[in-house]
Enzyme design. Sequence first.
Site, PDB file in Angstrom:
ATOM      1  CG  HIS A  20      -2.287   0.581   0.913  1.00 45.14           C
ATOM      2  ND1 HIS A  20      -2.522   1.426  -0.133  1.00 45.14           N
ATOM      3  CD2 HIS A  20      -3.495   0.417   1.531  1.00 45.14           C
ATOM      4  CE1 HIS A  20      -3.797   1.781  -0.148  1.00 45.14           C
ATOM      5  NE2 HIS A  20      -4.416   1.171   0.843  1.00 45.14           N
ATOM      6  NE  ARG A  21       6.283   0.020   1.808  1.00 43.59           N
ATOM      7  CZ  ARG A  21       7.469  -0.564   1.967  1.00 43.59           C
ATOM      8  NH1 ARG A  21       8.374  -0.021   2.795  1.00 43.59           N
ATOM      9  NH2 ARG A  21       7.758  -1.671   1.316  1.00 43.59           N
TER      10      ARG A  21
END
Length: 526
Positions: free
Chosen positions: A499-500
């Site tokens: 999700h980064r």
Amino acid sequence: MTVKKFNLPDVGEGLTEAEVVAWKVKPGDVVAINDVLCEIETAKSLVELPSPFAGTVTELLVEEGITVEVGTAIIAVSEGQDGDAAAVTPVAPEAPAVEMPLYGKLPADEEGDDNRPAGGPLVGSGPKADAVKRRARKRPAGSVVEAATIAENAEGTVQDHQAVLEAKAAETPAAHRTTAAPAVIAPVTQTPLTQVPGAQPQPVTAEAPQAAASRGAAISGTISGLVNKVLAKPPVRKFARDLGIDLADVVATGQRGEVTREDLVSYQAQRDAELDQADSFWGASKKPQDQRVERMPVKGVRKATAKAMVDSAFSAPHVSIFVDVDASRTMEFVKRLKVSRDFEGIKVSPLLILAKAVIWAAARNPSVNASWVDNADGKGGAEIQVKHYMNLGIAAATPRGLMVPNIKDAQDLSLKELALALNELATKARAGKTQPAEMQGGSLTVTNIGALGIDTGTPIINPGEVAIIAFGTIKQKPWVLDGEVIPRWITTLGGSFDHRVVDGDLSARFMADVASILEEPALLLD
């Protein structure tokens, strides 16, 4: 007489230790330079160590199963008094560092149309207990002779090779035909092959059967590198499907290298014997519980896998999404490919279409084909590296542990070339021949959990990547199409993302693009 000791080399980049798995020589054996001394298992691969000396083995300094540090003396070799065997600098096989593995399943058997093969050569989210304990089947000694002739010439036709095999079969005593299995001989068809450029075709003559054998073996080697199809008659194939056996796992003893019914019966008997051990698994119930605990040291691939999974799970914030897909047209497409002359002899499964879909979708959503890299300046900075190439990883559970070999530059391969690459990857993994370089530099991974009938899952991202796709089983379910409920071939895709790098909308678009290809493979023609 000079006695020299061979120290364990660093067979990777910065590896500090390795386990001596199996010695290939014993004291008193005469070895030449580059003869295989032993197999070692590092945290990344199983590697054969060649001898840097020529001479006579005087002593094995490390027992099998012992883990030693790089630089430790493992074997002593005495050179001859005549000085013919000169020492050379130890040369370690090339073995670059690799990305650590996850879990999954390799391409399904060519008989399986629903992402569930007839047998499981490499299955599940980890190696089965019996797969770990089962001894590898050894090929007959005759196969070594065949292997030595494969690379000698590059002429001839498959018919040449067929004639030689038949001649050999006629000369071989009947008592030996049932045990001699030309294991490395490739499948024989009746279609002539294109001559190798620069090579002049020569007919097989009665006075030169050895030359014909060399030419045929060379062509068979070419085929085996491209098409990994197991020879077996239709009744035998059906029998294998009924038993749930993958023909590629069975040692063939037929006269022409084909798997026979007797081979299947023998293989099934071995499996049954292993299953029978389950009755004694719980041990003597009257013993204290502390005496009924089996302790297994964590080392090699298992140790490295555990570290990689912890690092990935606690460094990359995972987010997972799922989508149900009507894969009926993919199933139809796969069936057409199987009967196509262009794909004759090539294993084709729905995984091939998924692999192509992932490559296509990644080009439309490039940030899923990337890496998050922390800067080494100690200031906490980082960068996202988007890769303009696709090294497509196929997660696989092997008897040695979990691995993710990848297909280099998969974006440049045609559908047929990709099918051949998947077959080669599967064959090497089953045989334990996957090399470290083949597991290095992956960009995005596919794990085929549907091979065991699993609908979907939440896979852990392979370290160094930002996305992984779980391919669930394909089975008929009721599906609403144009207002009517009809049976369709349905699968569920599960995707995990870092999700980064990958936001929710990007992951959704990517998964939708992959699903669109499974729903309509003709989009690949755009």
